[in-house]
Design a protein around this motif. Structure first.
Motif, PDB file in Angstrom:
ATOM      1  N   ASN A 161      -2.561   6.434  21.660  1.00  0.00           N
ATOM      2  CA  ASN A 161      -2.728   5.482  20.358  1.00  0.00           C
ATOM      3  C   ASN A 161      -1.888   6.285  19.332  1.00  0.00           C
ATOM      4  OD1 ASN A 161      -4.489   7.354  19.371  1.00  0.00           O
ATOM      5  ND2 ASN A 161      -5.325   5.760  17.996  1.00  0.00           N
ATOM      6  N   ILE A 162      -1.443   5.308  18.587  1.00  0.00           N
ATOM      7  CA  ILE A 162      -0.601   5.677  17.254  1.00  0.00           C
ATOM      8  C   ILE A 162      -1.151   5.350  15.986  1.00  0.00           C
ATOM      9  CG2 ILE A 162       1.957   5.832  16.283  1.00  0.00           C
ATOM     10  CD1 ILE A 162       2.887   5.076  19.016  1.00  0.00           C
ATOM     11  N   GLY A 163      -1.393   5.964  14.911  1.00  0.00           N
ATOM     12  CA  GLY A 163      -1.849   5.629  13.704  1.00  0.00           C
ATOM     13  C   GLY A 163      -1.119   5.329  12.617  1.00  0.00           C
ATOM     14  N   LEU A 164      -1.205   4.434  11.675  1.00  0.00           N
ATOM     15  CA  LEU A 164      -0.259   4.347  10.181  1.00  0.00           C
ATOM     16  C   LEU A 164      -1.051   3.966   9.227  1.00  0.00           C
ATOM     17  CD1 LEU A 164       2.852   3.713   9.663  1.00  0.00           C
ATOM     18  CD2 LEU A 164       2.184   1.324   9.940  1.00  0.00           C
ATOM     19  N   ASP A 165      -0.522   4.684   8.294  1.00  0.00           N
ATOM     20  CA  ASP A 165      -1.496   4.410   6.769  1.00  0.00           C
ATOM     21  C   ASP A 165      -0.074   4.055   5.972  1.00  0.00           C
ATOM     22  OD1 ASP A 165      -4.303   5.211   6.944  1.00  0.00           O
ATOM     23  OD2 ASP A 165      -3.048   6.478   8.455  1.00  0.00           O
ATOM     24  N   LEU A 166      -0.278   2.877   5.252  1.00  0.00           N
ATOM     25  CA  LEU A 166       0.759   2.388   4.233  1.00  0.00           C
ATOM     26  C   LEU A 166      -0.035   1.974   2.885  1.00  0.00           C
ATOM     27  CD1 LEU A 166       3.642   0.276   6.128  1.00  0.00           C
ATOM     28  CD2 LEU A 166       3.500   2.664   5.554  1.00  0.00           C
ATOM     29  N   ARG A 167       0.658   1.992   1.884  1.00  0.00           N
ATOM     30  CA  ARG A 167       0.240   1.690   0.631  1.00  0.00           C
ATOM     31  C   ARG A 167       1.292   1.007  -0.366  1.00  0.00           C
ATOM     32  NH1 ARG A 167       1.075   7.321   0.591  1.00  0.00           N
ATOM     33  NH2 ARG A 167       2.252   7.999  -1.283  1.00  0.00           N
ATOM     34  N   LEU A 168       0.889   0.073  -1.016  1.00  0.00           N
ATOM     35  CA  LEU A 168       1.492  -0.664  -1.767  1.00  0.00           C
ATOM     36  C   LEU A 168       1.365  -0.131  -3.586  1.00  0.00           C
ATOM     37  CD1 LEU A 168       4.005  -3.112  -1.990  1.00  0.00           C
ATOM     38  CD2 LEU A 168       2.121  -4.600  -2.223  1.00  0.00           C
ATOM     39  N   ARG A 201       5.823  -0.117 -12.216  1.00  0.00           N
ATOM     40  CA  ARG A 201       5.628   0.302 -13.440  1.00  0.00           C
ATOM     41  C   ARG A 201       4.306   1.062 -13.901  1.00  0.00           C
ATOM     42  NH1 ARG A 201       7.269  -5.296 -12.772  1.00  0.00           N
ATOM     43  NH2 ARG A 201       9.289  -5.641 -13.884  1.00  0.00           N
ATOM     44  N   THR A 202       3.304   0.815 -13.119  1.00  0.00           N
ATOM     45  CA  THR A 202       2.079   1.641 -13.665  1.00  0.00           C
ATOM     46  C   THR A 202       1.581   2.440 -12.535  1.00  0.00           C
ATOM     47  OG1 THR A 202       0.779  -0.212 -12.468  1.00  0.00           O
ATOM     48  CG2 THR A 202       1.382  -0.732 -14.863  1.00  0.00           C
ATOM     49  N   LEU A 203       2.138   2.605 -11.448  1.00  0.00           N
ATOM     50  CA  LEU A 203       1.882   3.382 -10.429  1.00  0.00           C
ATOM     51  C   LEU A 203       0.547   2.956  -9.966  1.00  0.00           C
ATOM     52  CD1 LEU A 203       3.250   6.906 -11.424  1.00  0.00           C
ATOM     53  CD2 LEU A 203       4.435   5.113 -10.032  1.00  0.00           C
ATOM     54  N   GLU A 204      -0.259   1.911 -10.100  1.00  0.00           N
ATOM     55  CA  GLU A 204      -1.323   1.505  -9.450  1.00  0.00           C
ATOM     56  C   GLU A 204      -1.006   1.290  -8.064  1.00  0.00           C
ATOM     57  OE1 GLU A 204      -3.969  -1.056 -12.317  1.00  0.00           O
ATOM     58  OE2 GLU A 204      -2.003  -1.506 -12.601  1.00  0.00           O
ATOM     59  N   VAL A 205      -1.948   1.790  -7.282  1.00  0.00           N
ATOM     60  CA  VAL A 205      -1.951   1.380  -5.939  1.00  0.00           C
ATOM     61  C   VAL A 205      -2.586   0.170  -5.642  1.00  0.00           C
ATOM     62  CG1 VAL A 205      -2.663   2.213  -3.522  1.00  0.00           C
ATOM     63  CG2 VAL A 205      -2.084   3.939  -4.989  1.00  0.00           C
ATOM     64  N   VAL A 206      -1.925  -1.048  -5.325  1.00  0.00           N
ATOM     65  CA  VAL A 206      -2.612  -2.469  -5.562  1.00  0.00           C
ATOM     66  C   VAL A 206      -2.976  -2.778  -3.875  1.00  0.00           C
ATOM     67  CG1 VAL A 206      -1.442  -2.964  -7.371  1.00  0.00           C
ATOM     68  CG2 VAL A 206      -0.170  -3.234  -5.264  1.00  0.00           C
ATOM     69  N   ASP A 207      -2.399  -1.896  -2.778  1.00  0.00           N
ATOM     70  CA  ASP A 207      -2.737  -2.336  -1.526  1.00  0.00           C
ATOM     71  C   ASP A 207      -2.766  -0.989  -0.578  1.00  0.00           C
ATOM     72  OD1 ASP A 207      -3.518  -3.866   0.646  1.00  0.00           O
ATOM     73  OD2 ASP A 207      -1.760  -5.493   0.710  1.00  0.00           O
ATOM     74  N   VAL A 208      -3.815  -1.100   0.383  1.00  0.00           N
ATOM     75  CA  VAL A 208      -3.796   0.143   1.367  1.00  0.00           C
ATOM     76  C   VAL A 208      -4.253  -0.640   2.627  1.00  0.00           C
ATOM     77  CG1 VAL A 208      -4.768   2.356   2.072  1.00  0.00           C
ATOM     78  CG2 VAL A 208      -4.433   1.811  -0.455  1.00  0.00           C
ATOM     79  N   ILE A 209      -3.430  -0.149   3.564  1.00  0.00           N
ATOM     80  CA  ILE A 209      -3.775  -0.748   5.099  1.00  0.00           C
ATOM     81  C   ILE A 209      -3.664   0.489   5.993  1.00  0.00           C
ATOM     82  CG2 ILE A 209      -2.783  -2.153   6.830  1.00  0.00           C
ATOM     83  CD1 ILE A 209      -1.976  -4.115   4.740  1.00  0.00           C
ATOM     84  N   SER A 210      -4.352   0.680   6.971  1.00  0.00           N
ATOM     85  CA  SER A 210      -4.397   1.373   7.875  1.00  0.00           C
ATOM     86  C   SER A 210      -4.676   0.916   9.339  1.00  0.00           C
ATOM     87  CB  SER A 210      -5.772   2.556   7.558  1.00  0.00           C
ATOM     88  OG  SER A 210      -5.618   3.594   8.675  1.00  0.00           O
ATOM     89  N   TYR A 211      -3.851   0.993  10.110  1.00  0.00           N
ATOM     90  CA  TYR A 211      -3.807   0.362  11.254  1.00  0.00           C
ATOM     91  C   TYR A 211      -3.549   1.429  12.505  1.00  0.00           C
ATOM     92  CZ  TYR A 211      -3.620  -4.386   9.646  1.00  0.00           C
ATOM     93  OH  TYR A 211      -3.893  -5.581   9.130  1.00  0.00           O
ATOM     94  N   GLN A 212      -4.165   1.143  13.713  1.00  0.00           N
ATOM     95  CA  GLN A 212      -3.743   1.876  15.031  1.00  0.00           C
ATOM     96  C   GLN A 212      -3.510   1.040  16.090  1.00  0.00           C
ATOM     97  OE1 GLN A 212      -5.697   2.935  18.153  1.00  0.00           O
ATOM     98  NE2 GLN A 212      -6.858   0.988  17.963  1.00  0.00           N
ATOM     99  N   LYS A 213      -2.680   1.331  17.258  1.00  0.00           N
ATOM    100  CA  LYS A 213      -2.027   0.859  18.241  1.00  0.00           C
ATOM    101  C   LYS A 213      -2.140   1.395  19.333  1.00  0.00           C
ATOM    102  CE  LYS A 213       1.196  -2.564  20.061  1.00  0.00           C
ATOM    103  NZ  LYS A 213       0.752  -2.153  21.513  1.00  0.00           N
TER     104      LYS A 213
END
Length: 334
Positions: A201-208, A212-224
């Motif tokens: 398996n392979i895992g991925l972690d992304l954030r949006l 302007r504010t450097l707020e992390v508004v979305d975080v997603i973690s998936y594996q396949k």
């Protein structure tokens, strides 16, 4: 007397070498090449099961007249640290950032370049020194008007994406079978069967991140998970005093780099659906696939002219388009 078998073997080798020499010669042919390259496969789209959803989101946003935010792609690195044993490179792609750019383009998101700004920075430097012009010279010995730098000419991003490939786990589970059988007499028929199945398996972690504010508004973690298999069979027997040992096999492994692309596209699908305010896949039912789209399975583009009726993103998915052997328009021209 020379052994007849040796003479026969030498003759076979000579004929074989002559046949091979007919394929490759030290003299260039009429076209300027020593040999013609093999392979006739066409260039095709490289979709994942989530590519159609990305295009659907672009159609939804266009139909609903959603004001899409501008997206920049940051560094999406390979943090697994896994490399090939022979030192030939990393086991996983180092181009996840590029995959994310293509994914957001398929979804119709406006993109601004932040990943490689070397050319823009160099041209800005030249323009600042009044060395670049966008207009032709009024005369051969006269300089053209230099490019002016205007305040606010570079659009900013609203959000940017960062993250990385965080897992690569080999052989989560495997199974196999080896079977061999035959007559106990040494010269009688014998056969073997070999099979293997393994999963990784392979895992991925992304954030949006809000630029302007450097707020992390979305975080997603998936594996396949990725599956591979090996199958082979063989027989051994004597026939008329001759020994025959025949074996055949087949192996296949789900492409690891395509699995990374699927992970990225699934994450981008979810981020884009949130930014567009889509409730889910059911929103695709209201989209119009024939509404002059500028997005498709290959990505997206900004039209240079008003030519959507004859040159849109869907034509880029046709494997025969622009192909010298498959497209009659190109073939007839040359």
């Amino acid at each position: 007397m020379v052994n007849k078998r040796l003479v026969r073997a030498a003759a076979v080798l000579a004929v074989g070498s002559l046949a091979l020499s007919g394929c490759v010669t030290p003299v260039a042919g009429p076209g300027g090449n020593y040999a013609a390259a093999i392979g006739t496969a066409t260039v095709t789209p490289n979709p994942t099961p989530y590519s159609a959803a990305l295009v659907c989101e672009a159609e939804y946003a266009r139909g609903a007249r959603v004001a899409a935010p501008r997206i920049a792609i940051g560094r999406i690195a390979d943090y697994t640290g896994k490399a090939e044993a022979d030192g030939s490179g990393r086991k996983l792609t180092q181009g996840a950032s590029l995959m994310a750019m293509s994914a957001f383009a398929k979804a119709g998101m406006p993109l601004v370049e932040r990943f490689d700004t070397s050319v823009s920075e160099l041209e800005l430097k030249y323009a600042n020194n009044k060395l670049i012009s966008d207009n032709p010279k009024p005369a051969p010995d006269m300089p053209a008007e230099y490019r002016k730098i205007l305040a606010g000419q570079v659009p900013g991003s609203d959000f940017y994406v960062a993250g990385g490939i965080t897992e690569l786990n080999f052989n989560i589970r495997s199974s196999g079978v080896d079977i061999a059988g035959g007559d106990p007499t040494p010269k009688d028929f014998k056969g073997t069967l070999h099979g293997r199945l393994f999963v990784m398996n392979i895992g991925l972690d992304l954030r949006l991140i809000n630029t302007r504010t450097l707020e992390v508004v979305d975080v997603i973690s998936y594996q396949k998970q990725v599956v591979g298999r090996e199958i082979s069979a063989g027989i051994f027997d004597f026939f008329n005093g001759n020994a025959f040992d025949i074996s055949a096999g087949e192996g296949a492994m789900e492409p690891m780099q395509l699995a990374v692309r699927a992970l990225v596209e699934r994450a981008v699908v979810e981020m884009t659906a949130n930014l567009y305010g889509m409730s889910g896949p059911e929103a695709c039912l209201a989209s119009d696939p024939l509404a002059g789209a500028t997005t498709g399975l290959t990505g997206g583009y900004v039209p240079a002219y008003n030519n959507l009726e004859t040159n849109n993103a869907q034509t880029r998915e046709d494997p025969s388009r622009w192909h010298a052997r498959r497209d009659s328009a190109v073939r007839d021209r040359y």
